[in-house]
Design a protein around this motif. Sequence first.
Motif, PDB file in Angstrom:
ATOM      1  N   LYS A 137       0.803  -1.212   0.000  1.00  0.00           N
ATOM      2  CA  LYS A 137       0.000   0.000   0.000  1.00  0.00           C
ATOM      3  C   LYS A 137       0.841   1.269   0.000  1.00  0.00           C
ATOM      4  O   LYS A 137       0.324   2.349  -0.251  1.00  0.00           O
ATOM      5  CB  LYS A 137      -0.939  -0.004   1.209  1.00  0.00           C
ATOM      6  CG  LYS A 137      -2.059  -1.022   1.084  1.00  0.00           C
ATOM      7  CD  LYS A 137      -2.993  -0.975   2.266  1.00  0.00           C
ATOM      8  CE  LYS A 137      -4.144  -1.953   2.091  1.00  0.00           C
ATOM      9  NZ  LYS A 137      -5.079  -1.952   3.233  1.00  0.00           N
ATOM     10  N   ARG A 138       2.139   1.131   0.273  1.00  0.00           N
ATOM     11  CA  ARG A 138       3.021   2.288   0.247  1.00  0.00           C
ATOM     12  C   ARG A 138       3.630   2.521  -1.130  1.00  0.00           C
ATOM     13  O   ARG A 138       4.309   3.516  -1.360  1.00  0.00           O
ATOM     14  CB  ARG A 138       4.144   2.105   1.279  1.00  0.00           C
ATOM     15  CG  ARG A 138       3.651   2.023   2.707  1.00  0.00           C
ATOM     16  CD  ARG A 138       4.771   1.641   3.644  1.00  0.00           C
ATOM     17  NE  ARG A 138       5.781   2.676   3.727  1.00  0.00           N
ATOM     18  CZ  ARG A 138       5.731   3.698   4.575  1.00  0.00           C
ATOM     19  NH1 ARG A 138       4.711   3.829   5.394  1.00  0.00           N
ATOM     20  NH2 ARG A 138       6.686   4.594   4.606  1.00  0.00           N
ATOM     21  N   ARG A 139       3.423   1.588  -2.053  1.00  0.00           N
ATOM     22  CA  ARG A 139       3.998   1.697  -3.378  1.00  0.00           C
ATOM     23  C   ARG A 139       3.121   2.554  -4.282  1.00  0.00           C
ATOM     24  O   ARG A 139       1.929   2.730  -4.056  1.00  0.00           O
ATOM     25  CB  ARG A 139       4.172   0.305  -3.981  1.00  0.00           C
ATOM     26  CG  ARG A 139       5.052  -0.623  -3.159  1.00  0.00           C
ATOM     27  CD  ARG A 139       6.545  -0.380  -3.360  1.00  0.00           C
ATOM     28  NE  ARG A 139       7.037   0.888  -2.869  1.00  0.00           N
ATOM     29  CZ  ARG A 139       7.426   1.091  -1.600  1.00  0.00           C
ATOM     30  NH1 ARG A 139       7.359   0.141  -0.720  1.00  0.00           N
ATOM     31  NH2 ARG A 139       7.884   2.268  -1.237  1.00  0.00           N
ATOM     32  N   ALA A 140       3.739   3.085  -5.351  1.00  0.00           N
ATOM     33  CA  ALA A 140       3.028   3.944  -6.294  1.00  0.00           C
ATOM     34  C   ALA A 140       1.825   3.217  -6.889  1.00  0.00           C
ATOM     35  O   ALA A 140       1.902   2.035  -7.224  1.00  0.00           O
ATOM     36  CB  ALA A 140       3.973   4.379  -7.408  1.00  0.00           C
ATOM     37  N   HIS A 141       0.704   3.944  -7.008  1.00  0.00           N
ATOM     38  CA  HIS A 141      -0.488   3.329  -7.571  1.00  0.00           C
ATOM     39  C   HIS A 141      -1.386   4.372  -8.225  1.00  0.00           C
ATOM     40  O   HIS A 141      -1.204   5.578  -8.048  1.00  0.00           O
ATOM     41  CB  HIS A 141      -1.262   2.543  -6.511  1.00  0.00           C
ATOM     42  CG  HIS A 141      -1.715   3.358  -5.331  1.00  0.00           C
ATOM     43  ND1 HIS A 141      -0.907   3.618  -4.247  1.00  0.00           N
ATOM     44  CD2 HIS A 141      -2.898   3.966  -5.052  1.00  0.00           C
ATOM     45  CE1 HIS A 141      -1.564   4.334  -3.361  1.00  0.00           C
ATOM     46  NE2 HIS A 141      -2.783   4.568  -3.827  1.00  0.00           N
ATOM     47  N   ILE A 142      -2.325   3.878  -8.997  1.00  0.00           N
ATOM     48  CA  ILE A 142      -3.320   4.707  -9.676  1.00  0.00           C
ATOM     49  C   ILE A 142      -4.693   4.421  -9.079  1.00  0.00           C
ATOM     50  O   ILE A 142      -5.108   3.263  -8.980  1.00  0.00           O
ATOM     51  CB  ILE A 142      -3.361   4.405 -11.187  1.00  0.00           C
ATOM     52  CG1 ILE A 142      -2.033   4.780 -11.858  1.00  0.00           C
ATOM     53  CG2 ILE A 142      -4.534   5.120 -11.847  1.00  0.00           C
ATOM     54  CD1 ILE A 142      -1.790   6.268 -11.999  1.00  0.00           C
ATOM     55  N   VAL A 143      -5.384   5.466  -8.655  1.00  0.00           N
ATOM     56  CA  VAL A 143      -6.782   5.349  -8.247  1.00  0.00           C
ATOM     57  C   VAL A 143      -7.621   5.816  -9.428  1.00  0.00           C
ATOM     58  O   VAL A 143      -7.502   6.964  -9.858  1.00  0.00           O
ATOM     59  CB  VAL A 143      -7.089   6.203  -7.010  1.00  0.00           C
ATOM     60  CG1 VAL A 143      -8.566   6.085  -6.632  1.00  0.00           C
ATOM     61  CG2 VAL A 143      -6.202   5.796  -5.832  1.00  0.00           C
ATOM     62  N   TRP A 144      -8.440   4.923  -9.994  1.00  0.00           N
ATOM     63  CA  TRP A 144      -9.197   5.293 -11.182  1.00  0.00           C
ATOM     64  C   TRP A 144     -10.699   5.351 -10.895  1.00  0.00           C
ATOM     65  O   TRP A 144     -11.202   4.660 -10.024  1.00  0.00           O
ATOM     66  CB  TRP A 144      -8.916   4.326 -12.342  1.00  0.00           C
ATOM     67  CG  TRP A 144      -9.272   2.882 -12.101  1.00  0.00           C
ATOM     68  CD1 TRP A 144      -8.426   1.886 -11.702  1.00  0.00           C
ATOM     69  CD2 TRP A 144     -10.564   2.280 -12.255  1.00  0.00           C
ATOM     70  NE1 TRP A 144      -9.107   0.692 -11.590  1.00  0.00           N
ATOM     71  CE2 TRP A 144     -10.414   0.899 -11.929  1.00  0.00           C
ATOM     72  CE3 TRP A 144     -11.814   2.747 -12.633  1.00  0.00           C
ATOM     73  CZ2 TRP A 144     -11.491   0.021 -11.976  1.00  0.00           C
ATOM     74  CZ3 TRP A 144     -12.896   1.864 -12.665  1.00  0.00           C
ATOM     75  CH2 TRP A 144     -12.711   0.520 -12.350  1.00  0.00           C
ATOM     76  N   GLU A 145     -11.373   6.212 -11.671  1.00  0.00           N
ATOM     77  CA  GLU A 145     -12.828   6.355 -11.605  1.00  0.00           C
ATOM     78  C   GLU A 145     -13.360   6.376 -13.030  1.00  0.00           C
ATOM     79  O   GLU A 145     -12.840   7.095 -13.883  1.00  0.00           O
ATOM     80  CB  GLU A 145     -13.218   7.648 -10.888  1.00  0.00           C
ATOM     81  CG  GLU A 145     -12.743   7.716  -9.443  1.00  0.00           C
ATOM     82  CD  GLU A 145     -13.023   9.065  -8.814  1.00  0.00           C
ATOM     83  OE1 GLU A 145     -14.197   9.488  -8.846  1.00  0.00           O
ATOM     84  OE2 GLU A 145     -12.069   9.699  -8.324  1.00  0.00           O
ATOM     85  N   SER A 146     -14.405   5.570 -13.282  1.00  0.00           N
ATOM     86  CA  SER A 146     -14.945   5.459 -14.634  1.00  0.00           C
ATOM     87  C   SER A 146     -16.337   4.856 -14.578  1.00  0.00           C
ATOM     88  O   SER A 146     -16.542   3.840 -13.907  1.00  0.00           O
ATOM     89  CB  SER A 146     -14.021   4.578 -15.491  1.00  0.00           C
ATOM     90  OG  SER A 146     -14.621   4.280 -16.730  1.00  0.00           O
ATOM     91  N   GLY A 147     -17.284   5.474 -15.269  1.00  0.00           N
ATOM     92  CA  GLY A 147     -18.634   4.921 -15.354  1.00  0.00           C
ATOM     93  C   GLY A 147     -19.278   4.643 -14.023  1.00  0.00           C
ATOM     94  O   GLY A 147     -20.013   3.664 -13.873  1.00  0.00           O
TER      95      GLY A 147
END
Length: 233
Positions: A137-147
């Motif tokens: 959970k400390r690593r780089a990530h993308i939070v995405w939102e769609s539809g």
Amino acid sequence: MPKLTVLLGRKTIRVYDLDQDTITIGRDEGVDVLIDNPSVSRQHARVRREGEAWVVEDLGSSNGTFMHGERIEGPRPIQPGQEIGFGKFSVVFGKVVGEAAAAAAPARAHAATIDVGGTTHIKSHEVKELLKESDRKRRAHIVWESGGQRGMHYLSEAPAALFGTDNLCDVKVPKAPKHHVLVVNRHSGCEVRNLHWLAKMKVSGKAKKLAALDDGDVVEVGGLKMTFVADIT
């Protein structure tokens, strides 16, 4: 009655009521709060009442006991809300915090061990999994939102990830260009590329075809919104 919240990273493990004057933390079977992990000494630390106040003291542990990033020497007064660090773990004195703040089921500290998913205490293999998840959970990530949907993708799992509506995409989303939003993860940082010839991409409000990503940058393209979260060090 004061509380004692045990944390691993930011994950709440257990909440205790301090219904006795002395609470000992360690990995020995005879302690009040038992954690089976090599980073915790058999008799690691003690929280105890002194009159109307409470103090914390290290019990000669190998890795030390910390407050505000400083290794404590001798008994140290502790106030509600202060955090005590030991090994991979920490405890917050005086209140419920983290994931358990909204709905915690306190346990009596006397003769108790830490419960996780119905087990009697945190065992070594369970700690390894918790540490792995905490580090993830400390690593780089993308939070995405769609539809109307929302998800998360950790960039450490692959050097590149293709976002789109096609089944061949690494991250399939409900609404976006078919398979033309690429996020590349390198040692030097992350970047996003718009591979679609028609759909416009904005990165933090500015039109881009390719952009390096900084923590908090928001990428928007064709009904897809992605927020970049950098490594937490």
